[in-house]
Scaffold this motif. Sequence first.
Motif, PDB file in Angstrom:
ATOM      1  N   ALA A   1      -5.154 -24.521  -0.218  1.00  0.00           N
ATOM      2  CA  ALA A   1      -4.406 -23.083  -0.294  1.00  0.00           C
ATOM      3  C   ALA A   1      -4.730 -22.265   0.923  1.00  0.00           C
ATOM      4  N   ASN A   2      -6.079 -22.320   1.361  1.00  0.00           N
ATOM      5  CA  ASN A   2      -6.406 -21.595   2.416  1.00  0.00           C
ATOM      6  C   ASN A   2      -5.703 -21.801   3.742  1.00  0.00           C
ATOM      7  N   ALA A   3      -5.411 -23.205   3.761  1.00  0.00           N
ATOM      8  CA  ALA A   3      -4.792 -23.776   5.112  1.00  0.00           C
ATOM      9  C   ALA A   3      -3.422 -23.292   4.952  1.00  0.00           C
ATOM     10  N   LEU A   4      -2.709 -23.458   3.871  1.00  0.00           N
ATOM     11  CA  LEU A   4      -1.292 -23.090   3.766  1.00  0.00           C
ATOM     12  C   LEU A   4      -1.175 -21.669   4.085  1.00  0.00           C
ATOM     13  N   SER A   5      -2.241 -20.694   3.742  1.00  0.00           N
ATOM     14  CA  SER A   5      -2.117 -19.232   4.243  1.00  0.00           C
ATOM     15  C   SER A   5      -1.760 -19.034   5.589  1.00  0.00           C
ATOM     16  N   TRP A   6      -2.440 -19.930   6.687  1.00  0.00           N
ATOM     17  CA  TRP A   6      -2.146 -19.746   7.750  1.00  0.00           C
ATOM     18  C   TRP A   6      -0.785 -19.484   8.215  1.00  0.00           C
ATOM     19  N   PHE A   7      -0.039 -20.458   7.557  1.00  0.00           N
ATOM     20  CA  PHE A   7       1.524 -20.641   7.738  1.00  0.00           C
ATOM     21  C   PHE A   7       2.318 -19.373   7.210  1.00  0.00           C
ATOM     22  N   LEU A   8       1.705 -18.788   5.923  1.00  0.00           N
ATOM     23  CA  LEU A   8       2.521 -17.735   5.513  1.00  0.00           C
ATOM     24  C   LEU A   8       2.133 -16.431   6.260  1.00  0.00           C
ATOM     25  N   THR A   9       0.930 -16.330   6.906  1.00  0.00           N
ATOM     26  CA  THR A   9       0.545 -15.323   7.452  1.00  0.00           C
ATOM     27  C   THR A   9       1.333 -15.177   8.940  1.00  0.00           C
ATOM     28  N   ALA A  10       1.852 -16.378   9.630  1.00  0.00           N
ATOM     29  CA  ALA A  10       2.547 -16.186  10.537  1.00  0.00           C
ATOM     30  C   ALA A  10       4.139 -16.188  10.375  1.00  0.00           C
ATOM     31  N   TRP A  11       4.530 -16.328   9.137  1.00  0.00           N
ATOM     32  CA  TRP A  11       6.078 -16.014   8.816  1.00  0.00           C
ATOM     33  C   TRP A  11       6.349 -14.824   7.986  1.00  0.00           C
ATOM     34  N   PHE A  12       5.328 -14.255   7.235  1.00  0.00           N
ATOM     35  CA  PHE A  12       5.830 -13.164   6.189  1.00  0.00           C
ATOM     36  C   PHE A  12       4.523 -11.989   6.551  1.00  0.00           C
ATOM     37  N   GLY A  13       5.035 -10.942   6.073  1.00  0.00           N
ATOM     38  CA  GLY A  13       4.235  -9.625   6.233  1.00  0.00           C
ATOM     39  C   GLY A  13       3.114  -9.633   5.293  1.00  0.00           C
ATOM     40  N   ARG A  14       1.907  -8.728   5.559  1.00  0.00           N
ATOM     41  CA  ARG A  14       0.798  -8.889   4.777  1.00  0.00           C
ATOM     42  C   ARG A  14       1.166  -8.097   3.601  1.00  0.00           C
ATOM     43  N   ARG A  15       2.049  -7.092   3.367  1.00  0.00           N
ATOM     44  CA  ARG A  15       2.365  -6.547   2.242  1.00  0.00           C
ATOM     45  C   ARG A  15       3.350  -7.491   1.327  1.00  0.00           C
ATOM     46  N   THR A  16       4.269  -8.242   2.192  1.00  0.00           N
ATOM     47  CA  THR A  16       4.808  -9.072   1.288  1.00  0.00           C
ATOM     48  C   THR A  16       4.094 -10.176   0.483  1.00  0.00           C
ATOM     49  N   ILE A  17       3.083 -10.862   1.155  1.00  0.00           N
ATOM     50  CA  ILE A  17       2.283 -11.859   0.751  1.00  0.00           C
ATOM     51  C   ILE A  17       1.444 -11.320  -0.525  1.00  0.00           C
ATOM     52  N   TYR A  18       0.944 -10.124  -0.211  1.00  0.00           N
ATOM     53  CA  TYR A  18       0.062  -9.467  -1.226  1.00  0.00           C
ATOM     54  C   TYR A  18       0.596  -9.229  -2.641  1.00  0.00           C
ATOM     55  N   LEU A  19       1.891  -8.530  -2.568  1.00  0.00           N
ATOM     56  CA  LEU A  19       2.841  -8.191  -3.366  1.00  0.00           C
ATOM     57  C   LEU A  19       3.275  -9.432  -4.404  1.00  0.00           C
ATOM     58  N   TRP A  20       3.827 -10.455  -3.716  1.00  0.00           N
ATOM     59  CA  TRP A  20       4.255 -11.707  -4.330  1.00  0.00           C
ATOM     60  C   TRP A  20       3.106 -12.522  -4.917  1.00  0.00           C
ATOM     61  N   GLY A  21       2.051 -12.637  -4.294  1.00  0.00           N
ATOM     62  CA  GLY A  21       1.001 -13.420  -4.627  1.00  0.00           C
ATOM     63  C   GLY A  21       0.194 -12.759  -5.993  1.00  0.00           C
ATOM     64  N   THR A  22       0.179 -11.179  -5.908  1.00  0.00           N
ATOM     65  CA  THR A  22      -0.439 -10.887  -7.199  1.00  0.00           C
ATOM     66  C   THR A  22       0.732 -10.868  -8.423  1.00  0.00           C
ATOM     67  N   ALA A  23       2.091 -10.796  -8.176  1.00  0.00           N
ATOM     68  CA  ALA A  23       2.925 -10.973  -9.138  1.00  0.00           C
ATOM     69  C   ALA A  23       2.869 -12.425  -9.650  1.00  0.00           C
ATOM     70  N   THR A  24       2.936 -13.381  -8.801  1.00  0.00           N
ATOM     71  CA  THR A  24       2.566 -14.536  -9.337  1.00  0.00           C
ATOM     72  C   THR A  24       1.529 -14.822 -10.390  1.00  0.00           C
ATOM     73  N   ASN A  25       0.288 -14.341 -10.038  1.00  0.00           N
ATOM     74  CA  ASN A  25      -1.009 -14.487 -10.788  1.00  0.00           C
ATOM     75  C   ASN A  25      -0.676 -13.686 -11.888  1.00  0.00           C
ATOM     76  N   VAL A  26      -0.171 -12.522 -12.143  1.00  0.00           N
ATOM     77  CA  VAL A  26      -0.049 -11.803 -13.328  1.00  0.00           C
ATOM     78  C   VAL A  26       0.722 -12.615 -14.272  1.00  0.00           C
ATOM     79  N   ALA A  27       1.701 -13.429 -13.665  1.00  0.00           N
ATOM     80  CA  ALA A  27       2.602 -14.251 -14.675  1.00  0.00           C
ATOM     81  C   ALA A  27       1.639 -15.517 -15.183  1.00  0.00           C
ATOM     82  N   PHE A  28       0.878 -16.252 -14.313  1.00  0.00           N
ATOM     83  CA  PHE A  28       0.155 -17.174 -15.129  1.00  0.00           C
ATOM     84  C   PHE A  28      -0.930 -16.692 -15.577  1.00  0.00           C
TER      85      PHE A  28
END
Length: 569
Positions: free
Chosen positions: A399-426
């Motif tokens: 997951a950490n390795a995949l985060s490198w690609f996420l940071t290159a394509w998406f904004g910090r705010r976008t990653i944080y909000l979507w990641g938190t929302a996903t974990n809330v559901a789980f």
Amino acid sequence: MSDSDDKPTGVLHADHEVEKIDVHQSEKIFDNTDLMNDAFEGENQEHAMGVWEAVKSHPWACLWAFTMCFTIVMESFDMFLNGNFVALPAFQQRYGVQVADNAWVIPTRWQSALFQSGQCGAFVGVFLAGPITNRIGYRWTTILGLILMNATIFVSFFVSVPAPPPPPTVRWWSLIRPFPVMSTNPCPSLQADSLTLLVVGQALEGVPWGFFIANAPAYASEVVPLSLRGACTATLQMSWSIGSIIVAAATYGYNKREDEWSWRVPLALQWIFPTPLLILLFLAPESPWWLIRRGRKAEALRSIERLGDGNHENAQKSLAMIERTVKIEEQMGGSPTLLDLLKGTDLRRTIITCLMYASQNFAGNLIANQATFFFEQAGISPDKSFQLNLINSCLQFVANALSWFLTAWFGRRTIYLWGTATNVAFLFILGIVASVHQTSATNYAQAILGIIISFVFAGTLGPISYTIISETSSVRLRALSTGVGRAAYYVAEIPMIYLASQMLNGTGWNLAGKCGYVWGSTACVCWMMAYFFLPELKNRSYREADILFNRKVPARKFKTTVIDVRDNE
């Protein structure tokens, strides 16, 4: 969304900027107009540089950033080690209380003490790190921490086994008898003494942890180009995963031993890190931003050349860009102090840094820190729990390795909000699964959900938090800000560790997967706070970030606000 699409539209190209320079405005910062032109070109070059281009031109910067971030592996190693200690059968039988036939558990108060002692030491360390770093630099502060780490490991290792009982004592009145009578008084509890000393050893180890966690994100963000800041600071979370993998493998290999070496060997493995890292960091360049703040311009230029491709002209432009930003910030205040973090717009930046750090404790991360024990409480056998923990740690690394690609394509705010929302559901799904009639299937479902929650955290919230923290603070206050932010993390974590232990422990509330309701609720609060207060700083230079905060731009408008390359306020 592509990398280029996310860049602010206010950046001017070098071939258009020279004729538009406001010389009088520039001279407030520099007396040399050519130097201002170099600063403009240096910043535009950073904006234009893509991720792969930056990697090719700055491989050494990536290496040194990763080396500094790798110091976090020691805090990670010890945190996960304590989490595994309480699940080791030999450790439980040596220090625990019996709750059923052949079932032992470490009391909640000792679990909490083992988890919290290192954090208390680190709390002290992060406050020491800022002033020391401002004085001697990132490299020497970290080297000092590594020396202390080597020394403090001795305490935990050599007191982790109860001492042999003392020889019987002879009472003075027995000397008048033909044969001395040995004392029958029981020896004090050597087990409790050893646990106490182990807790003290962990607290001492925590002090250098504070140095590492305060300096690593700041140094990594300052030595790499703009496009690599997200990926390189995200390696902090990867270092956490590497530490957890080593711990999971070691404790799995030794969990069937029935003697003290089941936990002493994993403790000794801590010594494999400090000395090699110390040697590497001795060879590393100091941050050019710190050198400029100290007025050491020639050394800063040499550092930039070592971090990049060695091109002297490009290094001069980068140096001018750094000097311009530092001088702009110097106009806001003199020598940095902790009180400056609470003044003006820096207060807003400090609050964001503290909230980002503290929120790591409220979105299910503490399940990952006690994964083996969580699996056992969910109904999985001890041996299977250690296997699942090893799988969990390896997946976090992925997951950490995949985060490198996420940071290159998406904004910090976008990653944080979507990641938190996903974990809330789980997390809420985990709570529901734990609330129904329990079978072998529901036990494994809880374990799998715990792994998924850890995976999401390791790919989104965890790494992007370090990126946000390193970008939010001003350059002038960065060493202090990252330390205070981490202190907020410990202030939040210490009571949360107790709460997590209380929720999972058989002598406590014994909630198992029902803790998902609690962490899901706290994660919802984190999401709402981020939605209203977290700005987007992807592809923003430190000068642009200063201007955006000084203009008091609302968090949701940071991404779209245009900042001209000539602006100095």
